[in-house]
Design an enzyme around this catalytic site. Structure first.
Site, PDB file in Angstrom:
ATOM      1  N   ILE A  12      10.152  17.088  16.027  1.00  0.00           N
ATOM      2  CA  ILE A  12       8.483  17.669  16.184  1.00  0.00           C
ATOM      3  C   ILE A  12       7.886  17.045  17.386  1.00  0.00           C
ATOM      4  O   ILE A  12       6.559  16.999  17.546  1.00  0.00           O
ATOM      5  CB  ILE A  12       8.039  17.399  14.821  1.00  0.00           C
ATOM      6  CG1 ILE A  12       9.386  18.534  13.935  1.00  0.00           C
ATOM      7  CG2 ILE A  12       7.072  18.375  14.351  1.00  0.00           C
ATOM      8  CD1 ILE A  12       8.988  18.178  12.297  1.00  0.00           C
ATOM      9  N   THR A 137       6.192  15.692   4.489  1.00  0.00           N
ATOM     10  CA  THR A 137       7.094  17.034   3.943  1.00  0.00           C
ATOM     11  C   THR A 137       6.494  17.678   2.586  1.00  0.00           C
ATOM     12  O   THR A 137       6.500  17.094   1.135  1.00  0.00           O
ATOM     13  CB  THR A 137       8.316  16.576   3.587  1.00  0.00           C
ATOM     14  OG1 THR A 137       9.321  17.466   3.526  1.00  0.00           O
ATOM     15  CG2 THR A 137       8.612  15.315   2.976  1.00  0.00           C
ATOM     16  N   ASP A 138       6.679  19.397   2.799  1.00  0.00           N
ATOM     17  CA  ASP A 138       6.505  19.875   0.949  1.00  0.00           C
ATOM     18  C   ASP A 138       7.680  19.536  -0.281  1.00  0.00           C
ATOM     19  O   ASP A 138       7.544  19.882  -0.738  1.00  0.00           O
ATOM     20  CB  ASP A 138       6.335  21.863   1.108  1.00  0.00           C
ATOM     21  CG  ASP A 138       8.081  22.114   2.148  1.00  0.00           C
ATOM     22  OD1 ASP A 138       8.716  21.397   2.568  1.00  0.00           O
ATOM     23  OD2 ASP A 138       7.597  22.835   1.834  1.00  0.00           O
ATOM     24  N   GLU A 139       8.972  18.690   0.683  1.00  0.00           N
ATOM     25  CA  GLU A 139       9.713  18.032   0.014  1.00  0.00           C
ATOM     26  C   GLU A 139       9.479  17.587  -1.371  1.00  0.00           C
ATOM     27  O   GLU A 139      10.292  17.080  -2.526  1.00  0.00           O
ATOM     28  CB  GLU A 139      11.003  18.188   0.264  1.00  0.00           C
ATOM     29  CG  GLU A 139      11.330  19.144   1.293  1.00  0.00           C
ATOM     30  CD  GLU A 139      13.236  18.832   2.055  1.00  0.00           C
ATOM     31  OE1 GLU A 139      13.657  18.099   1.483  1.00  0.00           O
ATOM     32  OE2 GLU A 139      13.288  18.780   2.849  1.00  0.00           O
ATOM     33  N   TYR A 162      15.618  11.181   0.516  1.00  0.00           N
ATOM     34  CA  TYR A 162      15.217  11.683   1.383  1.00  0.00           C
ATOM     35  C   TYR A 162      13.767  12.280   0.869  1.00  0.00           C
ATOM     36  O   TYR A 162      12.733  11.337   1.188  1.00  0.00           O
ATOM     37  CB  TYR A 162      15.232  12.950   2.475  1.00  0.00           C
ATOM     38  CG  TYR A 162      14.147  13.286   3.482  1.00  0.00           C
ATOM     39  CD1 TYR A 162      13.865  12.450   4.764  1.00  0.00           C
ATOM     40  CD2 TYR A 162      13.737  15.065   3.568  1.00  0.00           C
ATOM     41  CE1 TYR A 162      12.285  13.559   5.228  1.00  0.00           C
ATOM     42  CE2 TYR A 162      12.681  15.139   3.526  1.00  0.00           C
ATOM     43  CZ  TYR A 162      12.318  14.541   4.634  1.00  0.00           C
ATOM     44  OH  TYR A 162      10.871  15.164   5.338  1.00  0.00           O
ATOM     45  N   LYS A 166      10.142  10.397   1.093  1.00  0.00           N
ATOM     46  CA  LYS A 166       8.652  10.596   2.118  1.00  0.00           C
ATOM     47  C   LYS A 166       7.565  10.105   0.833  1.00  0.00           C
ATOM     48  O   LYS A 166       6.025   9.481   1.482  1.00  0.00           O
ATOM     49  CB  LYS A 166       9.179  12.023   2.620  1.00  0.00           C
ATOM     50  CG  LYS A 166      10.029  12.150   3.363  1.00  0.00           C
ATOM     51  CD  LYS A 166       9.533  11.266   4.901  1.00  0.00           C
ATOM     52  CE  LYS A 166       8.198  11.933   5.146  1.00  0.00           C
ATOM     53  NZ  LYS A 166       7.990  11.592   6.712  1.00  0.00           N
ATOM     54  N   ASN A 261      18.538  31.421   3.107  1.00  0.00           N
ATOM     55  CA  ASN A 261      19.450  30.812   4.141  1.00  0.00           C
ATOM     56  C   ASN A 261      20.539  31.881   4.637  1.00  0.00           C
ATOM     57  O   ASN A 261      20.499  31.936   5.999  1.00  0.00           O
ATOM     58  CB  ASN A 261      20.400  29.574   4.064  1.00  0.00           C
ATOM     59  CG  ASN A 261      19.021  28.680   3.617  1.00  0.00           C
ATOM     60  OD1 ASN A 261      18.509  28.148   4.227  1.00  0.00           O
ATOM     61  ND2 ASN A 261      19.783  27.637   2.273  1.00  0.00           N
ATOM     62  N   GLY A 294      22.436  18.332  -5.656  1.00  0.00           N
ATOM     63  CA  GLY A 294      20.379  18.485  -6.320  1.00  0.00           C
ATOM     64  C   GLY A 294      20.275  19.101  -5.712  1.00  0.00           C
ATOM     65  O   GLY A 294      18.607  19.263  -4.971  1.00  0.00           O
TER      66      GLY A 294
HETATM   67  P1  NAD Z   1      14.099  13.790  13.378  1.00  0.00           P
HETATM   68  O1  NAD Z   1      14.843  13.142  12.885  1.00  0.00           O
HETATM   69  O2  NAD Z   1      14.400  14.686  14.579  1.00  0.00           O
HETATM   70  O3  NAD Z   1      12.950  12.681  14.425  1.00  0.00           O
HETATM   71  C1  NAD Z   1      12.696  11.657  14.257  1.00  0.00           C
HETATM   72  C2  NAD Z   1      12.378  10.358  15.395  1.00  0.00           C
HETATM   73  O4  NAD Z   1      11.833   9.008  14.595  1.00  0.00           O
HETATM   74  C3  NAD Z   1      13.428  10.618  15.560  1.00  0.00           C
HETATM   75  O5  NAD Z   1      12.938  10.015  16.872  1.00  0.00           O
HETATM   76  C4  NAD Z   1      14.318   8.782  15.628  1.00  0.00           C
HETATM   77  O6  NAD Z   1      14.327   8.117  16.772  1.00  0.00           O
HETATM   78  C5  NAD Z   1      12.841   7.921  15.357  1.00  0.00           C
HETATM   79  N1  NAD Z   1      12.935   6.939  14.989  1.00  0.00           N
HETATM   80  C6  NAD Z   1      13.541   6.602  13.382  1.00  0.00           C
HETATM   81  N2  NAD Z   1      13.633   5.543  12.454  1.00  0.00           N
HETATM   82  C7  NAD Z   1      12.704   4.878  13.532  1.00  0.00           C
HETATM   83  C8  NAD Z   1      11.904   3.692  13.080  1.00  0.00           C
HETATM   84  N3  NAD Z   1      12.602   2.392  12.635  1.00  0.00           N
HETATM   85  N4  NAD Z   1      11.951   2.922  14.209  1.00  0.00           N
HETATM   86  C9  NAD Z   1      11.086   4.031  14.879  1.00  0.00           C
HETATM   87  N5  NAD Z   1      11.258   5.303  15.255  1.00  0.00           N
HETATM   88  C10 NAD Z   1      12.118   5.794  14.838  1.00  0.00           C
HETATM   89  O7  NAD Z   1      12.851  14.171  12.754  1.00  0.00           O
HETATM   90  P2  NAD Z   1      11.524  15.471  12.977  1.00  0.00           P
HETATM   91  O8  NAD Z   1      12.400  16.793  12.105  1.00  0.00           O
HETATM   92  O9  NAD Z   1      11.090  15.398  14.407  1.00  0.00           O
HETATM   93  O10 NAD Z   1      10.730  14.873  11.600  1.00  0.00           O
HETATM   94  C11 NAD Z   1       9.376  14.279  12.130  1.00  0.00           C
HETATM   95  C12 NAD Z   1       8.798  13.920  10.498  1.00  0.00           C
HETATM   96  O11 NAD Z   1       7.793  14.911   9.668  1.00  0.00           O
HETATM   97  C13 NAD Z   1       9.394  12.792   9.441  1.00  0.00           C
HETATM   98  O12 NAD Z   1       7.933  12.179   9.290  1.00  0.00           O
HETATM   99  C14 NAD Z   1       9.857  14.104   8.585  1.00  0.00           C
HETATM  100  O13 NAD Z   1       9.936  13.656   7.381  1.00  0.00           O
HETATM  101  C15 NAD Z   1       8.418  14.661   8.813  1.00  0.00           C
HETATM  102  N6  NAD Z   1       8.944  16.626   8.486  1.00  0.00           N
HETATM  103  C16 NAD Z   1       9.699  17.780   9.380  1.00  0.00           C
HETATM  104  C17 NAD Z   1      10.492  18.712   9.272  1.00  0.00           C
HETATM  105  C18 NAD Z   1      11.234  19.265   9.484  1.00  0.00           C
HETATM  106  O14 NAD Z   1      11.610  20.466   9.520  1.00  0.00           O
HETATM  107  N7  NAD Z   1      11.955  18.563  10.647  1.00  0.00           N
HETATM  108  C19 NAD Z   1       9.394  19.111   8.602  1.00  0.00           C
HETATM  109  C20 NAD Z   1       7.942  18.550   7.638  1.00  0.00           C
HETATM  110  C21 NAD Z   1       8.335  17.442   7.734  1.00  0.00           C
END
Ligand code: NAD
Length: 335
Positions: A12, A137-139, A162, A166, A261, A294
């Site tokens: 994202i 997240t909505d989770e 997870y 969050k 799914n 879970g």
């Molecule tokens: P992702 O796993 O694709 O990317 C996470 C990024 O964070 C990676 O580039 C990783 O290298 C970096 N990272 C991890 N630990 C780190 C650290 N300690 N220091 C610096 N960088 C670090 O995640 P995503 O899917 O892009 O999600 C981004 C955010 O959105 C997250 O906070 C996630 O909880 C939230 N989110 C994701 C979704 C989804 O469907 N993917 C939905 C709702 C919310």
């Protein structure tokens, strides 16, 4: 103004950086990412060409690095994506989730507060607009039965390591507003899909396994429901909350696109049958596998607050967004 983005090499964050640089040419971005297995520098090839973009390889758990970056770049905003984000990994190896999602978020928030504020409710001169946007997240709301939607008032009931990590970070962010008067906003979003998502997640896995003639694994009976949001619609929502959201508020973001799914696997197979036909349908490869422990049954978001207050609307529905997504992955996998 210079904005710190964390986790911008991930799914994202990298989509957001491209969106934000295009739509906000007056701002500069520093992207701090530790490049875990989930971060991919290839996600940033467009950003790298933009003079308003800088990449820093580093960890949000490293407090002295964050302080150094704040002193060097004088950030007036933070948009915090960095997280461990895969539920399955949080079951097999939860400690990284507590470190990054809880301690890392705390570090960022606390250093931001110290840089922007002299004391509780006393903002330093020049930092009145400085804002911390926390992506969640909505989770955190737990699971739903057949009926109902998550609103911003739904009590937190996280069920996986997870979502619990969050939820913890959301509470710390909330407390910095109530205790210190810090300008924070939080977004709680449903499942995203689209270009640049890591191969381990559901939709890239279905596409990849289908194309490789492997079994397409579906947990349990395939009836688990998620509210799918195309990543660019999420990016638009984040931008709106960052620029127009009310301090201290949370905003749910979801596409009103509940799909189970099994339906998702079937739609992807149908589109692949059209685009990359072979002798039998890809849906013959769908196989049910042992359910995740879970496993939450259903998530669904009521996004009426962000729609009403900030004028946000999802532009894609699942059927339009998934076509764009598959087209992108076909290029990635050279098909
Ligand atoms: P992702 O796993 O694709 O990317 C996470 C990024 O964070 C990676 O580039 C990783 O290298 C970096 N990272 C991890 N630990 C780190 C650290 N300690 N220091 C610096 N960088 C670090 O995640 P995503 O899917 O892009 O999600 C981004 C955010 O959105 C997250 O906070 C996630 O909880 C939230 N989110 C994701 C979704 C989804 O469907 N993917 C939905 C709702 C919310």
């Amino acid at each position: 103004m210079t904005i710190l983005i964390t986790g911008g090499a991930g799914f994202i964050g990298s989509n957001f950086i491209d969106y934000f640089l295009t739509n906000n040419p007056m701002h500069e971005i520093v992207n701090l990412d530790s490049l875990t297995y989930a971060g991919d520098p290839l996600n940033l090839v467009d950003a790298n060409r933009n003079p308003n973009y800088t990449f820093i390889h580093g960890d949000i758990c490293n407090r002295s690095l964050i302080e150094e970056l704040f002193n060097k770049y004088d950030f007036k905003g933070v948009i915090h994506f960095a997280a461990e984000s895969h539920v399955d990994n949080s079951i097999s190896a939860p400690s990284a989730f507590i470190n990054t999602n809880v301690l890392g978020t705390f570090n960022l928030l606390d250093v931001s507060k110290n840089h922007w504020m002299d004391a509780p409710n006393q903002i330093k001169e020049g930092y009145a607009e400085s804002r911390f946007l926390h992506i969640s997240t909505d989770e955190v709301y737990g699971t739903l039965g057949d009926e109902g939607l998550f609103t911003e008032q739904t009590p937190y009931a996280p069920n996986s390591p997870y979502s619990a990590s969050k939820a913890s970070s959301d509470f710390i962010v909330r407390s910095y507003h109530h205790t210190f008067g810090m300008n924070v906003v939080t977004t709680n979003c449903s499942n995203n899909y689209g270009p640049k998502q890591h191969d381990e997640k559901l939709i890239p896995t279905i596409i990849r396994k289908a194309l490789n003639n492997e079994q397409i694994p579906i947990y349990g009976d395939g009836k688990n429901i998620r509210d799918w949001l195309y990543v660019e619609d999420h990016c638009k929502g984040i931008d709106l909350v960052f620029t127009k959201g009310k301090a201290g508020e949370t905003y749910n973001i979801g596409g009103n696109n509940e799909r189970n799914n099994l339906y998702i696997a079937n739609v992807i197979c149908e589109i692949l049958d059209e685009l990359v036909p072979k002798s039998s349908s890809y849906n013959q490869q769908i196989a049910f596998v042992k359910d995740r422990p879970g496993h939450d049954f259903r998530y669904a978001i009521d996004a009426s607050k962000i729609e009403r207050e900030l004028g946000w609307r999802a532009q894609e529905n699942f059927e339009t967004g998934i076509k764009k997504t598959i087209t992108w992955y076909l290029k990635k996998y050279n098909k």
